[in-house]
Design a protein around this motif. Structure first.
Motif, PDB file in Angstrom:
ATOM      1  N   LEU A  75     -33.394  16.270 -61.465  1.00 15.50           N
ATOM      2  CA  LEU A  75     -33.659  17.006 -62.708  1.00 15.50           C
ATOM      3  C   LEU A  75     -32.355  17.521 -63.319  1.00 15.50           C
ATOM      4  O   LEU A  75     -32.164  17.454 -64.539  1.00 15.50           O
ATOM      5  CB  LEU A  75     -34.601  18.173 -62.415  1.00 15.50           C
ATOM      6  CG  LEU A  75     -35.339  18.667 -63.624  1.00 15.50           C
ATOM      7  CD1 LEU A  75     -36.451  17.704 -63.999  1.00 15.50           C
ATOM      8  CD2 LEU A  75     -35.914  20.034 -63.362  1.00 15.50           C
ATOM      9  N   ASP A 130     -35.649  16.176 -55.855  1.00 10.09           N
ATOM     10  CA  ASP A 130     -36.203  16.430 -57.196  1.00 10.09           C
ATOM     11  C   ASP A 130     -35.274  17.319 -58.015  1.00 10.09           C
ATOM     12  O   ASP A 130     -35.080  17.122 -59.211  1.00 10.09           O
ATOM     13  CB  ASP A 130     -37.569  17.130 -57.087  1.00 10.09           C
ATOM     14  CG  ASP A 130     -38.619  16.219 -56.485  1.00 10.09           C
ATOM     15  OD1 ASP A 130     -38.412  14.992 -56.516  1.00 10.09           O
ATOM     16  OD2 ASP A 130     -39.635  16.732 -55.986  1.00 10.09           O
ATOM     17  N   SER A 162     -29.658  14.954 -67.997  1.00 10.29           N
ATOM     18  CA  SER A 162     -28.838  14.852 -69.213  1.00 10.29           C
ATOM     19  C   SER A 162     -27.621  13.944 -69.012  1.00 10.29           C
ATOM     20  O   SER A 162     -27.017  13.498 -69.968  1.00 10.29           O
ATOM     21  CB  SER A 162     -28.397  16.240 -69.666  1.00 10.29           C
ATOM     22  OG  SER A 162     -27.691  16.863 -68.627  1.00 10.29           O
ATOM     23  N   HIS A 186     -29.913  26.858 -55.609  1.00  9.18           N
ATOM     24  CA  HIS A 186     -31.081  27.701 -55.921  1.00  9.18           C
ATOM     25  C   HIS A 186     -31.436  28.581 -54.716  1.00  9.18           C
ATOM     26  O   HIS A 186     -32.589  28.661 -54.302  1.00  9.18           O
ATOM     27  CB  HIS A 186     -32.281  26.863 -56.339  1.00  9.18           C
ATOM     28  CG  HIS A 186     -32.093  26.162 -57.634  1.00  9.18           C
ATOM     29  ND1 HIS A 186     -31.824  26.808 -58.819  1.00  9.18           N
ATOM     30  CD2 HIS A 186     -32.121  24.852 -57.931  1.00  9.18           C
ATOM     31  CE1 HIS A 186     -31.705  25.927 -59.785  1.00  9.18           C
ATOM     32  NE2 HIS A 186     -31.868  24.739 -59.282  1.00  9.18           N
ATOM     33  N   GLY A 202     -22.302  21.084 -60.717  1.00 16.85           N
ATOM     34  CA  GLY A 202     -22.108  22.367 -61.380  1.00 16.85           C
ATOM     35  C   GLY A 202     -23.398  22.960 -61.915  1.00 16.85           C
ATOM     36  O   GLY A 202     -23.449  24.140 -62.258  1.00 16.85           O
ATOM     37  N   ARG A 203     -24.434  22.145 -62.021  1.00 10.14           N
ATOM     38  CA  ARG A 203     -25.734  22.664 -62.453  1.00 10.14           C
ATOM     39  C   ARG A 203     -26.567  23.135 -61.263  1.00 10.14           C
ATOM     40  O   ARG A 203     -27.666  23.645 -61.427  1.00 10.14           O
ATOM     41  CB  ARG A 203     -26.515  21.584 -63.203  1.00 10.14           C
ATOM     42  CG  ARG A 203     -25.902  21.246 -64.543  1.00 10.14           C
ATOM     43  CD  ARG A 203     -26.513  20.001 -65.137  1.00 10.14           C
ATOM     44  NE  ARG A 203     -25.752  19.581 -66.290  1.00 10.14           N
ATOM     45  CZ  ARG A 203     -25.956  20.010 -67.533  1.00 10.14           C
ATOM     46  NH1 ARG A 203     -26.930  20.857 -67.770  1.00 10.14           N
ATOM     47  NH2 ARG A 203     -25.209  19.605 -68.523  1.00 10.14           N
ATOM     48  N   LEU A 204     -26.054  22.904 -60.079  1.00  8.15           N
ATOM     49  CA  LEU A 204     -26.835  23.202 -58.881  1.00  8.15           C
ATOM     50  C   LEU A 204     -26.255  24.325 -58.038  1.00  8.15           C
ATOM     51  O   LEU A 204     -26.992  25.108 -57.449  1.00  8.15           O
ATOM     52  CB  LEU A 204     -26.912  21.949 -57.992  1.00  8.15           C
ATOM     53  CG  LEU A 204     -27.628  20.747 -58.579  1.00  8.15           C
ATOM     54  CD1 LEU A 204     -27.308  19.504 -57.772  1.00  8.15           C
ATOM     55  CD2 LEU A 204     -29.127  20.990 -58.587  1.00  8.15           C
ATOM     56  N   ALA A 205     -24.939  24.355 -57.961  1.00  7.35           N
ATOM     57  CA  ALA A 205     -24.325  25.248 -56.977  1.00  7.35           C
ATOM     58  C   ALA A 205     -23.115  25.938 -57.574  1.00  7.35           C
ATOM     59  O   ALA A 205     -22.398  25.365 -58.399  1.00  7.35           O
ATOM     60  CB  ALA A 205     -23.899  24.446 -55.752  1.00  7.35           C
TER      61      ALA A 205
END
Lengths: 210, 890
Positions: A187, A183, A191, A152, A129-132
């Motif tokens: 990243l 990477d 968390s 991204h 969910g932080r990527l796509a």
């Protein structure tokens, strides 16, 4: 990727002709991390076949371990474990040969074309969910389903292939983006305590698959 | 009700002075408790301003926190060791000399600089001073992105069935209801704790505890605290910015919801009277928050400006907190607040009532901006004294006070107000009622033009504090009603967010060739080409100049053998029995008739005949073509081919295989000898001609070899599966060792190709270049069946050219024009250089340039600007090296 992992201290072995990371820390530690939180593995070595044309939306019965990921009408990506590569290729070639001239089928080995990363563990959906911009919930993306998206703004295909009770996602992008994607996922998972894991841990996890 | 625990204290710095804080304090609360009353200076007049709303809505507490400007300290949690500083003050918050500008405000009426500085030089001269004297915080200085000190921002995506905006009682109830129906719910709340206004009203404590507890325990409810929705876009997309509890940068969350419930409640806005901005004038909800959330008594002696039950409730609260309530006066009785900086009384018709705190029971304005953004309307309700949302889109609904539930007007609308230069309608931009009246009399009598001319509601609060007042002034001055005057458009982002959060993480995509680490080990100096990392050249010694390195690599290629990684070239496989038809339709040359085993230069033009891309097309089999494209145009070419394939019914399959191939170019007089050691393919010209292709093995890897010559020497492009790339690269370098092989980079490649006058599309061509003007007319085959651009190219072929791409040789030693330099004729610009480099074989610089057609004569001398001065050059149409191409065919 293997060269870079080796530079970072991972243990690299050769498996079926591929330089593969056996483990980064220890298989036990990596297993624990994946089961508890989330882990990332480079599975670029898994065989991938691009099947186009004809009625490739309805492929024949393939090896049980094969993953069948429809891309769009007339285009399917087939993946399988390295040990099933020859059998799956043969099945696909047979299928292509049997296709009529009116609707020919083309099978290409695209193993080298795509990077494949496996994001696995209870927190894998959160990291995704932080990527796509995709809904990775069980209802929207159930096991063995796939979706095309952007990480991204880089085109990617996300396929869900759970490891038994553990949710797991395969992320495919062009090979040229491989190191960058690694990477970026690492990243995004900081968390959540993301841990890279190697083939030893992966094989143990794969064994949980029905 | 206070959430701070007195036993847990810490300190932070305000201008290097320690401020004691309690756990749970906001920065503003701790400062207020420490006796600080002035928090900011106003935008234009530098008037002292103190806490007003204590809700993060007004501009009165914007400060610099740990280097970040414009932080609303009234809601930002205090943390140990943080550094807080005022902004827009000179020299200090307590004594700001620029406050003297108030004395001269008669010189600066609204819009004064539009009328005064009408000449550009004058404006250019004064603008820096105006910007320095007015404004908000300054952006932090640029920090080296590699130092690791600059902030990083996260973004994430949330998909949900129901998004609820607002954590007050209505939002909590809506979230619980949706959860009970089995929906996945995302609750977005600005505050650190759920409950909305229940958090600071003691009588509601139990209700808050129960509701918040139920939501936190509910199935499928995700709570995003300290998160603000700044935009509600189409298809249920919400832009949400979330502040981390422990400091750091805000993160951007893209929430996609099937249904949106807006329960954002109301915002209290100030009333209009003279000196309504003095320190000590606070909104009633601000007072409630100070007492209820932080246990802070806001003053000693208070006057309440308000009417009805709300005023009574505030009076009781103040009395219970030990504040002496001097009086409660109706808003229409207030003539002004008195005091120089700090309020010291309220003047009414009956005289001055001394006090140090003026509590204003202001307008309760539905916080409906997001509903407006979503496509809803805001209609005036006389009954509620507010603009209420109506005609909402099907997937959006409103709940609670934002709908107008239980709302009553604080004052009659449109309100009465004094025509005063000290009655502030807009606190953010220091716009007074006098300014608004002046602007309306000048003709800006529509609420939208009034907004643009005076900048009312264009500051940090984005109208939250001032919109209702400015509409009231406009309505009264124009004689229209509130509804007729209407509201200004609500646009995202509201509230404001940092550009960093919008930009997101600093991880721009990077493409790496399979040989990346090989280049690194060889000392590659990198350059970025689009997303690709490519070796510019390989530095054998750190102190070598670029010219020396390039010459070394250049001579290896021209005299022995060199190898370059061409992996970033776009690579496409086109398969199917109708592939030739598609290529004939899209490319200008013939490809259906290209024989298997042959390669041809290929150009794509658009319908106007403009060059879009170039590359090579190799026919590997009757139904199998292998295309290369320029590095930057790969995605476009794939899309272009697919676009023109649609609806044809042809059997064609297009696959981008760029990442799957490792590609190198081995070039130079010794190239054949090097490759011959690694392959069984017969490389002799008789068997493998120039512009031919073969499939076979190189160093044991399956390979496609193309005999082509971009650098002007005999050479082969070798394409192998990416996983064999490193092995083949190392094998070529090992085989070439005895021949003096060197890897070469992009800069050397550019010199080599320029000597051959080979064009790079996008560098030597632009958005208007066609093949005739670019001096490659032979790529168009107008006699073939229809293709994209044929009609235009037919016209262009016979039309007079406007410009031509010419080659030139510099006639003055040591003069190398930069790319983009001007071509001069009789001292006037007559063209532009696209590429120029020093040519080692010519002993002078050579280049390509666009010049007007009449200038493009062989042998003509022109001037090219070098270092700002003209230098002589001569036009040469033939290649600067091996014009007959003999070396390619050796």
């Amino acid at each position: 990727m293997a060269e870079r992992c080796a530079q970072s201290g991972a243990t690299v072995v050769v498996e079926r002709g591929w330089e593969t990371v056996s483990h980064y820390t220890s298989p036990e530690e990596e297993l624990e991390a994946v089961r508890r939180s989330v882990g990332l593995a480079d599975l670029s070595r898994i065989p991938k076949f691009d099947v186009r044309g004809g009625c490739s939306d309805t492929l024949p019965e393939l090896d049980a371990q094969a993953g069948i990921w429809p891309q769009r009408p007339g285009e399917t990506l087939v993946t399988c474990p390295p040990e099933s590569a020859a059998a799956v290729r043969e099945q696909l070639d047979r299928y292509a040969s049997a296709a009529g001239e009116d609707a020919p089928v083309y099978v290409s080995d695209v193993t080298a074309v795509y990077t494949a990363l496996m994001l696995a563990g209870p927190e894998s959906g959160n990291v995704l969910g932080r990527l796509a911009d995709i809904d990775a919930s069980d209802t929207a993306l159930p096991n063995l389903d796939c979706v095309q998206t952007g990480v991204h703004h880089v085109h990617a295909m996300v396929a869900r292939q759970d490891l038994g009770p553990l949710p797991a996602y395969l992320i495919f992008t062009g090979r040229e983006y491989g190191e960058w994607l690694w990477d970026t996922v690492m990243l995004a998972g900081v968390s959540c305590g993301i841990q890279p894991f190697g083939s030893k841990a992966q094989q143990t996890l794969e064994a949980a698959r029905p | 009700m206070a959430q701070a625990s007195p036993s847990e204290g810490f300190s932070f710095l305000l201008n290097d002075k320690p401020i004691q804080a309690k756990a749970g304090d906001s920065i503003g609360a701790a400062m207020f408790r420490a006796g600080v009353r002035v928090f900011t200076r106003s935008f234009k007049h530098h008037r002292p301003r103190g806490l007003l709303c204590v809700a993060g809505n007004c501009p009165n507490c914007l400060m610099n926190v740990d280097g970040t400007p414009n932080v609303r300290v009234c809601t930002t949690p205090a943390r140990p060791g943080m550094r807080v500083a005022p902004q827009n003050v000179f020299p200090s918050l307590e004594f700001d000399v620029l406050a003297a500008s108030q004395k001269f405000d008669w010189l600066m009426p609204v819009g004064w600089y539009y009328k005064t500085f009408t000449r550009r030089p004058v404006w250019n001269a004064v603008e820096p001073f105006i910007r320095k004297a007015a404004g908000l915080g300054e952006a932090p200085p640029s920090i080296d992105r590699f130092s690791g000190e600059d902030p990083d921002y996260e973004q994430r995506y949330v998909h949900t069935e129901v998004a609820v905006l607002g954590g007050g009682p209505s939002g909590l109830t809506a979230a619980l209801e949706a959860s009970r129906q089995g929906s996945r719910v995302t609750l977005i709340d600005e505050q650190p704790q759920l409950g909305g206004h229940l958090r600071f009203t003691p009588s509601d404590a139990e209700r808050r505890r129960v509701l918040a507890g139920q939501v936190e325990a509910a199935q499928g409810v995700e709570v995003l605290s300290r998160a603000q929705c700044f935009g509600l876009y189409e298809d249920g997309l919400l832009g949400v910015v979330q502040l981390p509890r422990d400091g750091g940068e805000e993160s951007l969350i893209h929430v996609r919801a099937e249904r949106v419930v807006v329960a954002t409640g109301v915002i209290e806005a100030p009333l209009l009277f003279e000196n309504n901005d003095l320190v000590g004038v606070m909104l009633s909800s601000g007072v409630e928050r100070l007492i209820g959330l932080y246990g802070i008594v806001p003053g000693r002696r208070a006057v309440i400006v308000g009417d009805g039950p709300r005023a009574g409730r505030i009076a009781s609260l103040l009395k219970d907190s030990g504040v002496d309530v001097a009086a409660t006066v109706r808003p229409d009785q207030v003539l002004s607040v008195t005091g120089a900086a700090q309020a010291d009384g309220v003047r009414t018709a009956g005289g001055k009532i001394p006090c140090d705190l003026v509590v204003v029971c202001g307008h309760l304005v539905p916080n409906a901006g997001l509903l407006h953004q979503a496509g809803g309307s805001l209609d005036w309700s006389d009954e509620n004294g507010a603009f209420l949302p109506t005609r909402l889109p099907p997937h959006v609904e409103a709940a609670g006070q934002v709908k107008g539930s239980d709302l009553t007007a604080a004052v009659p609308s449109p309100p009465a107000y004094p025509d005063s230069k000290r009655c502030y309608a807009c606190l953010c931009e220091d716009v007074t009622t006098s300014d608004l009246r002046t602007a309306i009399r000048e003709g800006f009598d529509h609420i939208e033009t009034l907004k643009r001319y005076t900048t009312v509601s264009m500051g940090p609060c984005q109208g939250r504090m001032c919109q209702i007042s400015s509409i009231g002034v406009c309505a009264r001055e124009t004689g229209g009603g509130m509804g007729e005057t209407g509201v200004t458009t609500s646009r995202p982002p509201n509230p404001s967010i940092s550009l960093g959060a919008l930009a997101g993480p600093r991880h721009p995509p990077v493409k790496r060739s399979p040989l990346h680490h090989e280049h690194e080990a060889l000392g590659a100096v990198w350059m970025n080409m689009g997303q690709w990392k490519r070796p510019r050249y390989y530095a054998p010694e750190p102190d070598w100049s670029e010219q020396r390195i390039v010459e070394r690599e250049y001579r290896a290629v021209r005299e022995r053998v060199g190898v370059v990684d061409v992996g970033p070239l776009g690579k496409i496989e086109v398969r199917g029995r109708d592939s030739g038809k598609l290529l004939d339709k899209v490319y200008t040359h013939r490809f259906g008739s290209l024989k298997a085993g042959r390669v041809r230069y290929a150009v794509i033009c658009d319908e106007t005949g403009t060059i879009l891309d170039d590359g090579t097309i190799s026919r590997l089999a009757d139904d199998h073509y292998f295309l290369t494209t320029t590095t930057g145009n790969l995605e476009f070419v794939v899309q272009w081919l697919e676009w023109w394939l649609v609806e044809t019914g042809w059997d064609v399959h297009i696959a981008d295989v760029t990442g799957g191939r490792s590609s190198i170019n081995v070039a130079g007089p010794k190239a054949r000898e090097v490759l011959a050691e690694l392959t069984d393919i017969d490389l002799e010209t008789a068997a493998f001609k120039y512009m031919a292709c073969r499939r076979g093995e190189v160093a044991g890897a399956p390979a496609v070899l193309l005999r082509i010559g971009f650098v002007g020497e005999m050479g082969w492009e070798v394409h192998v599966p990416a996983d064999y790339g490193v092995h083949v690269w190392r094998s070529v370098l090992a085989a070439g060792k005895e021949h003096g092989i060197l890897p070469f980079g992009v800069e050397t490649q550019r010199v080599l190709r320029l000597e051959k006058k080979h064009v790079i599309v996008g560098v030597d061509t632009d958005a208007l270049s066609n093949p005739y003007e670019a001096d490659i007319p032979w790529v168009t085959k107008l006699e073939k069946q229809d293709f994209i651009g044929k009609a235009s190219l037919g016209t262009l072929q016979s039309a007079a050219a406007n410009e031509r791409l010419i080659g030139f040789t510099m006639l003055e030693d040591g003069k190398v024009p930069e790319d983009g330099s001007s071509v001069m004729l009789d001292g006037r610009p007559a063209g532009r250089v696209t590429s120029a480099r020093y040519s080692f074989v010519n002993g002078t610089a050579v280049g390509l340039a666009w010049v007007s057609d009449e200038l493009a004569e062989e042998g003509r001398e022109i001037d090219v600007r070098v270092g700002g001065k003209p230098a002589r050059a001569r036009i040469q149409q033939a290649a600067f090296y091996d014009p007959e191409g003999r070396r390619l065919r050796m």
